[in-house]
Design an enzyme around this catalytic site. Structure first.
Site, PDB file in Angstrom:
ATOM      1  CG  HIS A   1      18.732 100.632 -11.018  1.00 28.77           C
ATOM      2  ND1 HIS A   1      19.256 100.966  -9.790  1.00 28.77           N
ATOM      3  CD2 HIS A   1      19.787 100.287 -11.794  1.00 28.77           C
ATOM      4  CE1 HIS A   1      20.561 100.843  -9.825  1.00 28.77           C
ATOM      5  NE2 HIS A   1      20.917 100.418 -11.026  1.00 28.77           N
ATOM      6  CG  ASN A   2      18.406  98.185 -14.890  1.00 31.29           C
ATOM      7  OD1 ASN A   2      17.481  98.848 -15.336  1.00 31.29           O
ATOM      8  ND2 ASN A   2      19.661  98.535 -15.053  1.00 31.29           N
TER       9      ASN A   2
END
Length: 363
Positions: A259-260
């Protein structure tokens, strides 16, 4: 797929000689090629295979004596792998995605499907999804609500695009790939054991019961143009902001992007590589097989990370790294040479100990 030698050479932008009207129907390795095959012998080491096979035409290395191999026609490839890319696009029969939209596919009434779509059975397209023209979607694939995808999508069997992801043109999702699964984010009410160890770099800590609470992923995934995601690979959605994959990036099978993550353009990520959450990857970065990038670090443009390397700290642009932990490749090769000398060094130290210490004296 039947093509003349002239047509293939023209498509590849390469020089050809001999009977350019000769027709071939498929490609083959030299030793197993039949008379209607185009033999791929772009290196002299394959010369013996040409005489063992029956091919009348071949793609050869520059300057090869094609007539000496008994061929009727030849195409010459100064850069073999580049030629291989071209010939694979010309000669590949591809996959059969059928025609139109299969009656056993489910398309939400609010979804928008571009012209020329070929959608297989048991495909699901969710509410308000937008898919550009000329999409090819294999059986059992799914596209969730509010997804936006550009032109020329290829989604193979079982691939998944989760809600609200935005993908550019010519995306290829291989079988069972996943774009937009939830990020692996959990927290405990008090600092976790992992946080304690990370903060102190020590195994001494209070042992206590801990319960994990999920941090939901409210972001999505944004992908540029001409990106390919390999079989059983996944790109997690962001926690708040989106995970981003730049145009032209190619991701092999069984890779994971957390994620991210922000990944630049024209990167290459080979099988079983992984990038942990919130890492930033520059442009044209190559992550070789089984390599791993730690969370919250930066890898600069044009970095090459060697196979099975573990990257724990920032890597400046243009550097080649290797090892665990990853260091400059020159340093890592010195380390490995030193490791090979360790048994001999240990034997030398043992001999010195015998010479220095008296019998029975402790080392």
């Amino acid at each position: 797929m039947a093509h003349s030698i002239a047509d293939i050479a023209r498509a590849l932008g390469l020089q050809a000689d001999g009977d350019l009207d000769l027709i071939v129907t498929h490609v083959a390795e030299p030793s197993s090629a039949t008379r209607d095959a185009l033999a791929l012998a772009m290196d002299p080491k394959y010369a013996d295979g040409l005489t063992a096979g029956q091919a009348c035409a071949a793609i050869l290395w520059s300057g090869a004596d094609w007539q000496g191999f008994g061929l009727k026609a030849a195409i010459f490839a100064p850069r073999p792998r580049w030629a291989m890319a071209g010939v694979s696009q010309v000669m590949d029969p591809g996959y059969d995605f059928g025609t139109g939209i299969h009656p056993m596919a489910f398309i939400d009434p609010t979804a928008q499907i571009g012209d020329g779509a070929r959608i297989g059975p048991f495909v699901s397209v969710g509410a308000r999804a937008q898919i550009g023209p000329d999409a090819r979607i294999g059986p059992n694939a799914s596209i969730a609500e509010d997804v936006v995808i550009g032109a020329g999508l290829t989604l193979h069997a079982g691939a998944r695009i989760a809600a609200r992801c935005v993908i550019g043109d010519r995306f290829i999702g291989q079988p069972n790939s996943v774009v937009g699964g939830c990020g692996f984010s959990f927290v405990t009410p008090e600092p976790s054991a992992a946080e304690d160890v990370r903060a102190t770099l020590s195994g001494d800590r209070e042992i206590r019961a801990q319960k994990w609470q999920r941090i939901n992923s409210m972001g999505a995934v944004r992908i540029g143009d001409d990106v390919e995601l390999g079989a059983s690979s996944s790109i997690d959605r962001g926690t708040v902001r989106d995970t981003v994959i730049g145009s032209g990036t190619k991701i092999d099978s069984v890779c994971q992007i957390g994620h991210n993550v922000q990944m630049g353009e024209d990167c290459m990520m080979c099988g079983m590589a992984g990038v942990a959450g919130s890492a930033r990857i520059g442009n044209r970065v190559l992550l070789a097989g089984k390599s791993a990038v730690n969370d919250n670090i930066f890898v600069g443009d044009d970095v090459i990370v060697g196979g099975a390397a573990r990257v724990f700290t920032n890597v400046p642009a243009g550097r080649a790294v290797l090892g665990d932990p990853a260091t400059k490749i020159e340093t890592q090769l010195e380390i490995r040479r030193a490791l090979r000398r360790l048994p001999r060094l240990a034997a030398t130290v043992a001999e010195l100990q015998k010479a220095v210490f008296k019998p029975g004296q402790r080392d």
